[in-house]
Design a protein around this motif. Sequence first.
Motif, PDB file in Angstrom:
ATOM      1  N   THR A 689      -4.730  -1.482  -4.029  1.00  0.00           N
ATOM      2  CA  THR A 689      -4.961  -1.161  -2.621  1.00  0.00           C
ATOM      3  C   THR A 689      -4.094  -2.070  -1.768  1.00  0.00           C
ATOM      4  N   GLY A 690      -3.683  -1.556  -0.612  1.00  0.00           N
ATOM      5  CA  GLY A 690      -2.916  -2.361   0.343  1.00  0.00           C
ATOM      6  C   GLY A 690      -1.436  -2.434   0.059  1.00  0.00           C
ATOM      7  N   ARG A 691      -0.913  -1.528  -0.808  1.00  0.00           N
ATOM      8  CA  ARG A 691       0.518  -1.603  -1.087  1.00  0.00           C
ATOM      9  C   ARG A 691       1.344  -1.336   0.163  1.00  0.00           C
ATOM     10  N   GLU A 692       0.755  -0.629   1.114  1.00  0.00           N
ATOM     11  CA  GLU A 692       1.469  -0.330   2.353  1.00  0.00           C
ATOM     12  C   GLU A 692       1.744  -1.578   3.191  1.00  0.00           C
ATOM     13  N   HIS A 693       1.063  -2.678   2.864  1.00  0.00           N
ATOM     14  CA  HIS A 693       1.284  -3.909   3.620  1.00  0.00           C
ATOM     15  C   HIS A 693       2.566  -4.636   3.232  1.00  0.00           C
ATOM     16  N   LEU A 694       3.176  -4.230   2.125  1.00  0.00           N
ATOM     17  CA  LEU A 694       4.391  -4.908   1.683  1.00  0.00           C
ATOM     18  C   LEU A 694       5.523  -4.640   2.647  1.00  0.00           C
ATOM     19  N   PRO A 695       6.218  -5.658   3.143  1.00  0.00           N
ATOM     20  CA  PRO A 695       7.344  -5.448   4.057  1.00  0.00           C
ATOM     21  C   PRO A 695       8.431  -4.609   3.402  1.00  0.00           C
ATOM     22  N   ALA A 696       9.075  -3.767   4.182  1.00  0.00           N
ATOM     23  CA  ALA A 696      10.131  -2.908   3.647  1.00  0.00           C
ATOM     24  C   ALA A 696      11.392  -3.693   3.341  1.00  0.00           C
ATOM     25  N   SER A 697      11.585  -4.813   4.013  1.00  0.00           N
ATOM     26  CA  SER A 697      12.783  -5.621   3.787  1.00  0.00           C
ATOM     27  C   SER A 697      12.503  -7.049   4.213  1.00  0.00           C
ATOM     28  N   GLY A 698      13.446  -7.924   3.830  1.00  0.00           N
ATOM     29  CA  GLY A 698      13.322  -9.317   4.231  1.00  0.00           C
ATOM     30  C   GLY A 698      12.422 -10.114   3.311  1.00  0.00           C
ATOM     31  N   PRO A 699      12.486 -11.422   3.421  1.00  0.00           N
ATOM     32  CA  PRO A 699      11.671 -12.276   2.555  1.00  0.00           C
ATOM     33  C   PRO A 699      10.209 -12.259   2.941  1.00  0.00           C
TER      34      PRO A 699
END
Length: 881
Positions: A689-699
Amino acid sequence: MSVQIAPAPDLATLLRGLDGFGDAPALRWFAAAGEQALSYRELAQRLEAAAARLRAHGVSRGGRVLLLAESGLPWAIGALAVLRAGGVLLPLDAHSPDDTLQHVLTDAAPVLVLTDAEHAPRCAGCGAPVLLVDGLAESDPVPTVPADAGIDPASPAVMFYTSGTTGPPKGVPLSHANLLYQLRTVAALDLARPGDRVLLPLPMHHVYPFVIGLLLPIVAGVTLLLPGATTGAQIMQALREGRASVLIGVPRLYRALLEGIDGRVAGLPPVSRHLLGGLRAAARWSAPRLGAGVARRLLAPLHRQMAPQLRLLACGGAALDADLDAALTALGWQVAVGYGLTETSPLLTLRMPGQCRSGSAGRAVPGTELRLAAPEAGEEDLPAGAGAIEVRGPGVFGGYFDLPQANRQAFTADGWFRTGDLGRLDEDGCLEVLGRASTLIVTESGKNIQPEEVEAVYQAHPLIAEAAVLQVDRRLVALLVPQQPATEAALREAVAEQSRQLPSYQRVVEFALTFEPLARTALGKLRRHLLAERYRQARQAAGGPPPDAAPLAAADQALLRDPRARAVWDFLHERYPDRPLTPDSHVQLDLGLDSLGWLNLGMDIAARSGAQLSEDAIARIATVRDLLREVSLADTAPPATLLDDPLAALDAQQRRWLRPVPVWLMPLRAALLGLTWLLMRVFFRLRVTGREHLPASGPFLLAPNHGSYLDAPALGAALGRRGLRELCWAGWTGIMLGSPLMRAISRLARVLPMDSERRALSSLAFGLAALRAGNALVWFPEGARSRTGALEPFLPGIGLLLEHTDVPVLPVYIEGAYRAWPIHRRWPQAGRISVHIGAPIRATELLAGPGPGQPHERAARALREAVAGLIRARLAGPPAP
């Protein structure tokens, strides 16, 4: 092939023949000022010169010489020179209190005192000439010592002073015949072999390291290695550079060694950790069935990294627990365990590698007889087959020095020596030592504590009616009966008050209250074998955390105004929450921070305070107060200075690990990720759950809880294709760099190797450099797996990273991994694992978190609270989808 010892009627004659080994290496001392090495020819020349100088200062046959100095090459030459001159050596701990030193001077009346510059002022006015041991063999040439024929083999060669059941220390004379029997018997057992290199990291004033660690290697013609100090770094240097094949140690040293290995394995990246975990599991299975050699081959990378030539661990001085015994064998080392006393010079029994079971003391050495006598009145409820251990043989001393009454008590009417220990024999004739029938406590470090003397001090307080001192989990604790109704806080103040009258190593670190009289025999003696259970029951009945320690003195409060000292003080309270920590707590015997234990804590102390303690500083530390002073005085830059330019803390080789995985390896990386996902999905029904919280780019930074070996593969599988991006894992990888294969696996997983041999803060700089290069970073803030599954405190390293970067931080809760594979279970079991990724939090928000302390401390607490919030939400919400 075993080593050979030349025939000789006494030790003086035996040492006169050392030049027969020629130019073979005899001694290597890894001193702070530089290594010193002697061949046997050079050693023989030095001993001749030193012995002649001793003769010139009045040492004749039978003359007693007190040796009071720090262990090292000068100590060894001084001790051997006394024997070569025909004198009687009186070795004494250089840190013995003044009353012990005065007692020995009065009791033994030495003709000469050998000491070093540091301890010479204590010997001034002692009534005997004082000579510095450091330059004993370094002056102008002197005449050769004449052959001293006519030394009676039954006359004393060495006299140790050891604690008895009552009164001051007693002199224990060991004759030439006692020691020659011991040396020849052990040499014939094929423990030491020609060409061996024996490392002795123990103080040589005790009988076990003196006889087995110093005398035996020298008279057998093998190489003896002496570290420059007893700190972990010095011992590891001697292990590696000296290519040691045999290590002479005590249980505490080996436990610290094992804890250091376990701690570094726990911090490995997932692939490396699982691979090594599988190899260790195979080694644990094979060691008791196929021998340590098979386990050693399975764990060859570990041995190459630590000590490639090390094959044998010799253990004495205190009992070796069965679990530690088995763990060392499972790592591929041969383990030899000896049991004995100062009075038996010292070995009575020896368990050779592969003999008897783990935890056994082995069989009686050849020529020594052993029997079990009936227990004393009041001890009839001992385990079946147990009895008092009595011995006789060529190694048993003839009696205490000038103490006829003590000798009558020590020996039976038919001449057997009462060891004061309880034991029983199994069907194979192997001895199990159950404990001391007398009151003497022998700590895991080999330190003797007389509990009756300690109990008398605590019972002198008006609030304490009875006190019983015992060991629990290798710590000194007390069971107290209050004199009258009193609060636990008042009793703690009473314990603290009385503790100030005792040396640090005799102070109890914990106590429990009972309101029933302590069990005693008909003669009024405490039934000590019942105390452990009574103590456990009392602690269980009390429940809750231990009470606060006594208020700090004004000087200690002033010391804690230094921010770095306060940071370390707070860290120690977090590290030891169940112990009544005070500035007087002894770091070695109360906290276990001796030798390799310093290596295991160096990273945490440096991360918390920014202080880098030198080896000299560590050698000066005896108490927590000493540690705080050294931290406050340490000449080092604050963490911000090092971390502002992280690449400056990394060398060229370290920077290579920051490079992306080559394109041609990406298919293999993808296949590894796919296999991990499949295994986690099939066997552990992985949900995310919450994979959508991962930033699309950047550290960004991922901060998961850590309760299992399954955490990393579960998180890697949960990230899916995003795991193929520039994702790095922070962890200790020294073991994984031992071979090209291990290096390739670490490179493929993008592990950032945290090197314990460098300054501790360089590891934090490594993580910061990875983030500034645009990578995502996985960092387990707890530092190690939780032993209970509960969320542990977050170490300050994560806060120091956030103090110098404003990347998004994602708290992560890995649910179910602990249940599937907790720390105490050998193999995992199928179950459900869920990975919950929380919403990102900016580093600035965490640094501004509530509560006291520095910003990085507040950030660590705030991030832990964020992970705890995910846990609470899961407990309150519906089951994972």
